[in-house]
Design a protein around this motif. Structure first.
Motif, PDB file in Angstrom:
ATOM      1  N   ALA A 446       0.437  -2.436   4.220  1.00 50.90           N
ATOM      2  CA  ALA A 446       0.504  -3.701   3.816  1.00 50.90           C
ATOM      3  C   ALA A 446       1.651  -4.110   3.040  1.00 50.90           C
ATOM      4  O   ALA A 446       2.401  -5.412   3.175  1.00 50.90           O
ATOM      5  CB  ALA A 446      -0.838  -4.583   3.435  1.00 50.90           C
ATOM      6  N   LEU A 447       1.866  -3.130   1.995  1.00 46.87           N
ATOM      7  CA  LEU A 447       2.827  -3.102   1.038  1.00 46.87           C
ATOM      8  C   LEU A 447       4.559  -3.215   1.623  1.00 46.87           C
ATOM      9  O   LEU A 447       5.267  -3.769   1.025  1.00 46.87           O
ATOM     10  CB  LEU A 447       2.729  -2.442  -0.033  1.00 46.87           C
ATOM     11  N   TRP A 448       4.629  -2.315   2.524  1.00 48.72           N
ATOM     12  CA  TRP A 448       5.838  -2.050   3.086  1.00 48.72           C
ATOM     13  C   TRP A 448       6.562  -3.254   3.667  1.00 48.72           C
ATOM     14  O   TRP A 448       7.753  -3.348   3.379  1.00 48.72           O
ATOM     15  CB  TRP A 448       5.795  -0.706   4.032  1.00 48.72           C
ATOM     16  N   PRO A 449       6.123  -3.978   4.729  1.00 47.02           N
ATOM     17  CA  PRO A 449       6.437  -5.179   5.180  1.00 47.02           C
ATOM     18  C   PRO A 449       7.298  -6.225   4.057  1.00 47.02           C
ATOM     19  O   PRO A 449       8.164  -6.803   4.399  1.00 47.02           O
ATOM     20  CB  PRO A 449       5.453  -5.668   6.065  1.00 47.02           C
ATOM     21  N   LYS A 450       6.275  -6.200   3.272  1.00 45.80           N
ATOM     22  CA  LYS A 450       6.789  -7.334   1.914  1.00 45.80           C
ATOM     23  C   LYS A 450       8.262  -6.629   1.291  1.00 45.80           C
ATOM     24  O   LYS A 450       8.917  -7.337   0.980  1.00 45.80           O
ATOM     25  CB  LYS A 450       5.732  -7.402   0.975  1.00 45.80           C
ATOM     26  N   LEU A 451       7.994  -5.164   1.064  1.00 47.34           N
ATOM     27  CA  LEU A 451       9.166  -4.736   0.537  1.00 47.34           C
ATOM     28  C   LEU A 451      10.428  -4.844   1.143  1.00 47.34           C
ATOM     29  O   LEU A 451      11.643  -4.991   0.731  1.00 47.34           O
ATOM     30  CB  LEU A 451       8.740  -3.232   0.182  1.00 47.34           C
ATOM     31  N   MET A 452      10.393  -4.617   2.794  1.00 50.46           N
ATOM     32  CA  MET A 452      11.571  -4.830   3.505  1.00 50.46           C
ATOM     33  C   MET A 452      11.925  -6.022   3.665  1.00 50.46           C
ATOM     34  O   MET A 452      13.094  -6.333   3.735  1.00 50.46           O
ATOM     35  CB  MET A 452      10.978  -4.132   5.041  1.00 50.46           C
ATOM     36  N   GLU A 453      10.967  -7.056   3.639  1.00 51.24           N
ATOM     37  CA  GLU A 453      11.388  -8.519   3.610  1.00 51.24           C
ATOM     38  C   GLU A 453      12.232  -9.152   2.181  1.00 51.24           C
ATOM     39  O   GLU A 453      13.346  -9.585   2.471  1.00 51.24           O
ATOM     40  CB  GLU A 453      10.416  -9.503   4.023  1.00 51.24           C
ATOM     41  N   ASP A 454      11.670  -8.607   1.098  1.00 56.24           N
ATOM     42  CA  ASP A 454      11.917  -9.247  -0.113  1.00 56.24           C
ATOM     43  C   ASP A 454      12.900  -8.267  -0.964  1.00 56.24           C
ATOM     44  O   ASP A 454      13.619  -8.702  -1.751  1.00 56.24           O
ATOM     45  CB  ASP A 454      10.792  -9.565  -0.943  1.00 56.24           C
ATOM     46  N   GLY A 455      12.752  -6.969  -0.531  1.00 62.19           N
ATOM     47  CA  GLY A 455      13.642  -6.017  -1.307  1.00 62.19           C
ATOM     48  C   GLY A 455      12.923  -5.738  -2.712  1.00 62.19           C
ATOM     49  O   GLY A 455      13.602  -4.769  -3.162  1.00 62.19           O
ATOM     50  N   LEU A 456      11.757  -6.284  -3.254  1.00 60.33           N
ATOM     51  CA  LEU A 456      11.319  -5.954  -4.374  1.00 60.33           C
ATOM     52  C   LEU A 456       9.718  -6.177  -4.194  1.00 60.33           C
ATOM     53  O   LEU A 456       9.443  -6.948  -3.500  1.00 60.33           O
ATOM     54  CB  LEU A 456      11.995  -7.125  -5.426  1.00 60.33           C
ATOM     55  N   TRP A 457       9.155  -5.166  -4.811  1.00 60.66           N
ATOM     56  CA  TRP A 457       7.858  -5.416  -5.228  1.00 60.66           C
ATOM     57  C   TRP A 457       7.439  -4.978  -6.542  1.00 60.66           C
ATOM     58  O   TRP A 457       7.796  -4.013  -7.354  1.00 60.66           O
ATOM     59  CB  TRP A 457       6.883  -4.548  -4.287  1.00 60.66           C
ATOM     60  N   GLU A 458       6.304  -5.784  -7.040  1.00 59.81           N
ATOM     61  CA  GLU A 458       6.091  -5.607  -8.636  1.00 59.81           C
ATOM     62  C   GLU A 458       4.527  -5.625  -8.492  1.00 59.81           C
ATOM     63  O   GLU A 458       3.681  -6.484  -7.837  1.00 59.81           O
ATOM     64  CB  GLU A 458       6.595  -6.628  -9.434  1.00 59.81           C
ATOM     65  N   GLY A 459       4.042  -4.847  -9.356  1.00 61.89           N
ATOM     66  CA  GLY A 459       2.357  -4.879  -9.252  1.00 61.89           C
ATOM     67  C   GLY A 459       1.893  -3.495 -10.401  1.00 61.89           C
ATOM     68  O   GLY A 459       2.768  -2.811 -10.726  1.00 61.89           O
ATOM     69  N   GLU A 460       0.578  -3.531 -10.100  1.00 61.76           N
ATOM     70  CA  GLU A 460      -0.131  -2.494 -11.183  1.00 61.76           C
ATOM     71  C   GLU A 460      -0.606  -1.305 -10.259  1.00 61.76           C
ATOM     72  O   GLU A 460      -1.066  -1.718  -9.216  1.00 61.76           O
ATOM     73  CB  GLU A 460      -1.190  -3.094 -11.994  1.00 61.76           C
ATOM     74  N   LEU A 461      -0.411  -0.025 -10.670  1.00 59.44           N
ATOM     75  CA  LEU A 461      -0.780   1.021  -9.755  1.00 59.44           C
ATOM     76  C   LEU A 461      -1.704   1.923 -10.595  1.00 59.44           C
ATOM     77  O   LEU A 461      -1.372   2.108 -11.841  1.00 59.44           O
ATOM     78  CB  LEU A 461       0.399   1.819  -9.227  1.00 59.44           C
ATOM     79  N   SER A 462      -2.738   2.582 -10.132  1.00 58.86           N
ATOM     80  CA  SER A 462      -3.637   3.602 -10.691  1.00 58.86           C
ATOM     81  C   SER A 462      -3.156   5.105 -10.406  1.00 58.86           C
ATOM     82  O   SER A 462      -3.112   5.402  -9.178  1.00 58.86           O
ATOM     83  CB  SER A 462      -4.936   3.156 -10.566  1.00 58.86           C
ATOM     84  N   ASN A 463      -2.541   5.921 -11.209  1.00 63.94           N
ATOM     85  CA  ASN A 463      -2.124   7.178 -10.780  1.00 63.94           C
ATOM     86  C   ASN A 463      -2.901   8.299 -11.661  1.00 63.94           C
ATOM     87  O   ASN A 463      -3.653   7.803 -12.573  1.00 63.94           O
ATOM     88  CB  ASN A 463      -0.625   7.392 -11.175  1.00 63.94           C
ATOM     89  N   ILE A 464      -2.883   9.438 -11.167  1.00 61.74           N
ATOM     90  CA  ILE A 464      -3.726  10.444 -12.062  1.00 61.74           C
ATOM     91  C   ILE A 464      -2.670  11.568 -12.609  1.00 61.74           C
ATOM     92  O   ILE A 464      -1.702  12.003 -11.712  1.00 61.74           O
ATOM     93  CB  ILE A 464      -4.654  11.175 -11.246  1.00 61.74           C
TER      94      ILE A 464
END
Length: 880
Positions: A446-464
């Motif tokens: 779901a994130l990839w189409p937004k990134l392709m359209e806007d060129g930018l994505w910002e948010g919070e991620l949980s990593n290990i």
């Protein structure tokens, strides 16, 4: 595809037109033959175009129907007719509709007519929107904007103009001309200026005195241009500026120029002026030190270019010419040339000098930048060294990585190594999401189409991280594309916000605990907005008021109070923002909290005595956002206070009666006591030696007892008079009081060889005779209870908060401090009468005098080391 309503009375003609429209890929969404029906269908369907007969079936004429539709919707309407008589054509033209076709219709003509109608419709919409925006913009301007017809009648003036000149819109609508706003002596000049204005450009700015409605004038600057419609002058459009402040500024500028001239010589930089050829006409003193020339040498037709090394003079002349031509040239740097031939680095900045609008030369500054150049050289070398040893990304604290479109890691900076624990070599080529076990707020698909359209994505991620520790990051993804617009890489920059998230979680927990405390506190709590309405409250206040939560929230808090307490919140607001709190004083001892009493009304109408702490609630910017009221039921306390007040009143009344009784008793005992004493003394004189020795001794005992009782009664009378026979307080000098007291004790002072000294003593408000008695008793005690040495008595005075603290110090026998309270009680003695005479009432009188004056008294002493009696008297005037 256009959506079209077709209104044709002939079925064959309707079918033919419908076929043509379908070939043109347009859609006939409704077909009718009556004019009345088309109005309803237009309301429902909102078509792109209406194609309609001039005279459809029904009672209503087609042109009338079209005008009704136009008044309700912006829909293009094209008329068709098989009978193009002259009257019909005139009516269509007068209706100003969007097209007119004669049947049978040619398909090309039909297409052209529809396209023209659509185009015209769009242009009209754009024009209306443009007019609306221009009007809104004009009304928002602070400058005066006006329009007139060619006769000078005002057809429009914006709000700023009405305000500036003191008129209303109604005044203008009743008929005003441009010249109503101009001083009469300038009206002809304005007419000539407007007459000379061209079609293509506005007039020059002219200064005129503006004339307000109240007759006052102000300096104004105006500019106008001719309004041309269809090639014909239709009016005047202009702007008027109030230049009052500008005129004042010009005067100040003239005064400032003189001061500037005087100041320039004190500046550390060279200030210069040249004529149009570059010849120096003025320099300040800094030039003499910087270039080594004298003032006469520099201003004796010396050129500015002579201060620059020959190799750069041609460049300097070219820059000079550009500046004289009005080009915007920033500061220039040159190699300066001193008189002794040495060089230096200089920067030269200049502006045009004008006289009567003509450029006459340049004015500027020359700054020695030799040291700056050296510093820049050092800095440049350092920057080059930095570029050789580190990259910008590796110096960043954030984790920065680049990914290919499939998510494989292609770059991994040191910030990523620190945050996640994997080295560049270990991370390279791995799928970032798999390596870090990333959890997204939404799926990656779901994130990839937004990134392709806007060129930018910002948010919070949980990593290990590598060590298994969860890491929460604020991540920004930027999509990079190749020259064909295809995704080539993703730049991911992540900041560790794990601690912030922990803090937010802790804060949420604290808020939950506070909410529990809020709900369960025994005290009633009310949160009041700035509009004095209840925003929130707890269960305790609901119980106190016997109201439901719905009856409280959103209602004015003052509705809960008796009328005499309804200014509570407004009074609190005044105090908490620095004003005076009218009803109560802050007495809680806490900054920003007001404690006050009030009466609350229950739903039943019963009133309840309450005590409240009121404090302000601030928003994130520190601005007041409301008030917190913590209230408690003090009905029982109020009842106890009432009982206590009643008891105190009874006690005060009893004390007053006792004082009066003591006075009356001691006063009434005087006469019988004098009689007893007199007769005993007569018996003593007449029968002394005539009776036996025992009788003489008994008579002596009776005489001595009568004398002691006489002294005791007098002392008791003096004690009672302190409270009942005092004089009104007046400003009294304690120095005079001390002098009177020592005069009364003159014999005792001489016999005991006492020495009395004192500090400077103040003036206080008091009863002079009682203050003399106060000092006399304390000095008398110091002399009476002396040691073997001569008495040394020191009277001191010291300022304290609101009081004078006075002291009487002696070197006498002293007092055991366990008797420090007892000595001030009536008839309490520490010594036998044979050792020290007296009734034990002197210090009781002293204490009573001090207390009547609003002070207190105490003693500090050690046996054999003297005593110091301290007492306080209030500063300033006070009432007895």
């Amino acid at each position: 595809m256009l959506r079209i309503i077709l209104v044709v009375d002939d079925p064959n003609s309707a079918q033919d037109i419908q076929n043509q429209l379908q070939r043109m890929s347009d859609d006939v969404i409704a077909l009718t033959s009556t004019a009345d029906e088309v109005i309803t269908r237009a309301d429902e369907l909102r078509p792109d175009v209406i194609l309609m007969d001039v005279k459809p079936k029904g009672q209503t004429d087609g042109i009338e129907v079209a005008q009704q539709i136009k008044s309700r919707h912006h829909i293009p309407i094209i008329f068709t007719t098989a009978n193009a008589d002259e009257a019909t054509v005139r009516r269509v033209i007068a209706a100003d509709l969007d097209g007119f076709l004669i049947k049978p219709l040619d398909e090309l003509e039909l297409r052209a007519a529809i396209e023209m109608a659509i185009y015209k419709h769009r242009m009209e919409i754009n024009a209306r929107e443009s007019d609306r925006r221009i009007r809104e913009l004009t009304e928002s301007l602070s400058e005066v904007i006006f329009e007139t017809d060619m006769a000078g009648n005002i057809t429009f003036i914006n709000r700023a103009g009405l305000k500036e000149f003191g008129y209303t819109k109604e005044h203008v609508e009743q008929g005003m001309t441009l010249y109503d706003f101009i001083s009469p002596d300038k009206q002809e000049e304005i007419r000539e200026t407007i007459a000379q204005a061209g079609f293509d450009e506005p007039s020059e700015w002219i200064e005129v005195p503006g004339l307000r409605r109240d007759g006052s004038t102000f300096p104004a600057s105006a500019r106008a241009s001719v309004i041309v419609r269809e090639g014909v002058p239709a009016g005047i459009r202009g702007i008027v500026l109030n230049v009052t402040q500008q005129k004042r500024a010009e005067q100040k500028l003239r005064e400032g120029e003189k001061r500037v001239r005087e100041i320039t010589d004190a500046l550390p930089v060279v200030v210069y002026e040249t004529d149009a050829t570059g010849r120096v006409t003025f320099v300040n003193a800094a030039a003499f030190d910087l270039f080594g020339y004298t003032k006469e040498e520099l201003e004796a037709r010396m050129s500015l270019f002579q201060l620059i090394v020959p190799a750069e003079r041609e460049q300097a002349r070219a820059v000079f010419r550009r500046r004289m031509n009005g080009d915007d040239v920033d500061l220039m740097e040159y190699t300066g040339l001193r008189k002794d031939g040495s060089t230096l680095s200089v920067s030269i900045r200049a502006v045009l000098m004008r006289q009567d609008a003509a450029v006459v030369g340049l004015r500027g500054v020359i700054v020695d930048i030799t040291e700056r150049k050296k510093a820049e050289s050092v800095l440049h070398e350092a920057q080059e060294e930095l570029r050789q040893h580190a990259t910008m990304f590796d110096a960043a604290h954030d984790a920065i990585m680049t990914l290919d479109p499939e998510g494989a890691i292609t770059y991994w900076n040191r910030g990523a190594e620190r945050l996640y624990g994997w080295t560049k070599q270990e991370a390279a080529g791995q799928n970032a999401n798999a390596l870090l076990l990333t959890r997204f707020p939404e799926s990656r698909e779901a994130l990839w189409p937004k990134l392709m359209e806007d060129g930018l994505w910002e948010g919070e991620l949980s990593n290990i991280a590598r060590d298994g520790v969860p890491v929460t990051v604020a991540s920004s993804w930027t999509l990079m594309k190749d020259e064909n617009g295809n995704a080539s890489a993703i730049l991911e920059i992540s900041s560790d916000i794990s601690e912030r998230k922990k803090a937010e979680s802790a804060l949420a927990g604290s808020e939950a605990k506070l909410r529990i405390i809020f709900a369960t506190m025994a005290d009633g709590i009310v949160i009041v907005d700035l509009d004095e309405k209840v925003a929130d409250c707890n269960e305790a206040i609901l119980r106190l008021t016997q109201r439901s939560r719905e009856e409280m929230i959103g209602k004015p808090f003052v509705d809960l109070l008796l009328p005499e307490f309804r200014s509570l919140i407004s009074d609190a607001r005044k105090l908490l923002v620095g004003a005076i709190f009218v009803r109560t004083e802050p007495n809680s001892g806490k900054k920003g909290i007001i404690r006050t009493d009030f009466q609350l009304i229950r739903r039943t109408g019963e009133s309840v005595d309450m005590e409240a702490d009121i404090s302000s609630i601030e928003d994130a910017a520190g601005q007041p956002a409301g008030f917190l009221i913590v209230a408690r039921d003090i009905t029982e306390r109020k009842q106890m206070e009432y009982q206590l007040d009643s008891t105190l009143a009874d006690l005060q009344r009893s004390n007053a009666e006792l004082e009066q009784f003591a006075y009356v008793t001691s006063h009434d005992l005087q006469e019988p006591l004098r009689m007893i004493t007199s007769y005993i003394q007569i018996i003593e004189e007449d029968y002394k030696g005539k009776l036996d020795a025992d009788a003489d001794e008994y008579i002596a005992f009776v005489v001595e007892g009568a004398k002691r009782m006489h002294t005791l009664v007098n002392d008791l009378l003096a004690y009672s008079r302190v409270g009942t026979r005092g004089e009104p307080f007046m400003p009294i000098s304690l120095s005079s009081v001390l002098s009177a007291a020592t005069a009364n004790l003159e014999v005792a002072i001489e016999e005991s060889h006492a020495v009395v000294t004192n500090d400077p003593l103040p003036t206080v408000a008091g009863d002079e005779s009682q203050l003399i008695q106060l000092f006399q008793n304390l000095l008398g005690n110091a002399i009476k209870f002396r040691s073997d040495a001569s008495p040394l008595i020191q009277i001191g005075a010291e300022k304290t908060n609101g009081d004078w603290k006075l002291s009487v110090h002696d070197n006498g026998i002293g007092i055991d401090m366990k008797y420090a309270e007892r000595i001030f009680v009536v008839f309490q003695r520490l010594h036998a009468r044979e050792e020290y005479p007296g009734t034990g009432i002197g210090l009781a009188v002293v204490k009573k005098i001090v207390e009547r004056h609003g002070g207190r008294i105490w003693v500090e002493s050690e046996p054999a080391n003297g005593s110091t009696f301290y007492f306080t008297l209030p500063k300033g005037d006070s009432a007895a």
